[in-house]
Design an enzyme around this catalytic site. Structure first.
Site, PDB file in Angstrom:
ATOM      1  CB  SER A 161      -4.307   4.138  -4.543  1.00  0.00           C
ATOM      2  OG  SER A 161      -3.756   4.804  -3.456  1.00  0.00           O
ATOM      3  CG  HIS A 182      -2.063  -0.972   1.044  1.00  0.00           C
ATOM      4  ND1 HIS A 182      -1.865  -2.339   1.091  1.00  0.00           N
ATOM      5  CD2 HIS A 182      -3.375  -0.784   0.758  1.00  0.00           C
ATOM      6  CE1 HIS A 182      -3.024  -2.950   0.853  1.00  0.00           C
ATOM      7  NE2 HIS A 182      -3.950  -2.031   0.648  1.00  0.00           N
ATOM      8  CB  VAL A 225      -3.121   0.093   5.644  1.00  0.00           C
ATOM      9  CG1 VAL A 225      -4.300  -0.136   4.694  1.00  0.00           C
ATOM     10  CG2 VAL A 225      -1.809  -0.153   4.897  1.00  0.00           C
ATOM     11  CB  ILE A 226      -6.722   4.163   7.467  1.00  0.00           C
ATOM     12  CG1 ILE A 226      -8.084   4.349   8.143  1.00  0.00           C
ATOM     13  CG2 ILE A 226      -6.356   5.397   6.645  1.00  0.00           C
ATOM     14  CD1 ILE A 226      -8.076   5.424   9.236  1.00  0.00           C
TER      15      ILE A 226
END
Ligand code: 2AL
Length: 173
Positions: free
Chosen positions: A84, A67, A120-121
């Site tokens: 993204s 990510h 990461v969220i």
């Protein structure tokens, strides 16, 4: 595209269309293809989640490392994946002022230094204030807690990406 159209996809089309439901991890999509036919989108999602859960901790950390940072270098240089980019824009991360960009960068580096994988969220379920607050709060957690939390966020991101691909007409066959 409905579930029967999805079940009818060739391996190549399935991976081309669904390969980024987990960021930069097309191997997961490739692995679940052999579990067709899927009775529903939820069953496909469960197969992806089962694959992730069956990985050793190092594999889960590997997924987190795929990510990009939020509001990081890839966003500045335009090298994010389409998914993204849209998610980060939705959370308002493409319009941060320079003080916010610096704060985010500093916290992201601190997080990676502490845990060895990025923060990461699920950006679509958040906004810039919440993301900054979560980033500093989650820095205080234990590594195992953060690994599990990061994986839960990956599943939420995957859920919304799947819904976006399958429940809209974006990929009419
Ligand atoms: C991301 C991303 O690329 N999309 C999203 O929702 N979260 N990245 C991250 N580090 O959390």
């Amino acid at each position: 595209m409905d579930i029967s159209a999805l079940n009818a996809l060739s391996y190549e089309d399935f991976v081309n269309i669904l390969g980024n439901v987990v960021e930069k991890c097309p191997i997961i999509t490739a692995a679940v293809w052999s579990r067709r036919p899927f009775a529903s989108l939820a069953v496909l999602e469960a197969a992806i989640n089962d694959f992730i859960e069956a990985l050793p901790e190092s594999g889960k950390e590997g997924i987190l490392r795929c990510h990009p940072d939020l509001a990081g270098r890839d966003l500045q240089s335009g090298t994010l994946t389409r998914e993204s980019r849209e998610e980060q824009a939705r959370a308002g991360l493409d319009t941060l002022n320079s003080a916010e960009v610096s704060r985010m960068a500093r916290l992201n580096e601190e997080y990676k230094e502490r845990f060895g994988f990025p923060f990461v969220i699920c950006a679509r379920m958040s906004d810039k204030e919440t993301i900054l607050r979560q980033l500093s709060e989650r820095l205080g957690n234990e590594c195992a807690v953060e690994r599990a939390r990061g994986v839960e966020e990956v599943k939420k991101i995957c859920h919304l990406r799947l819904q976006g691909l399958v429940l809209t007409d974006a990929h009419k066959l």
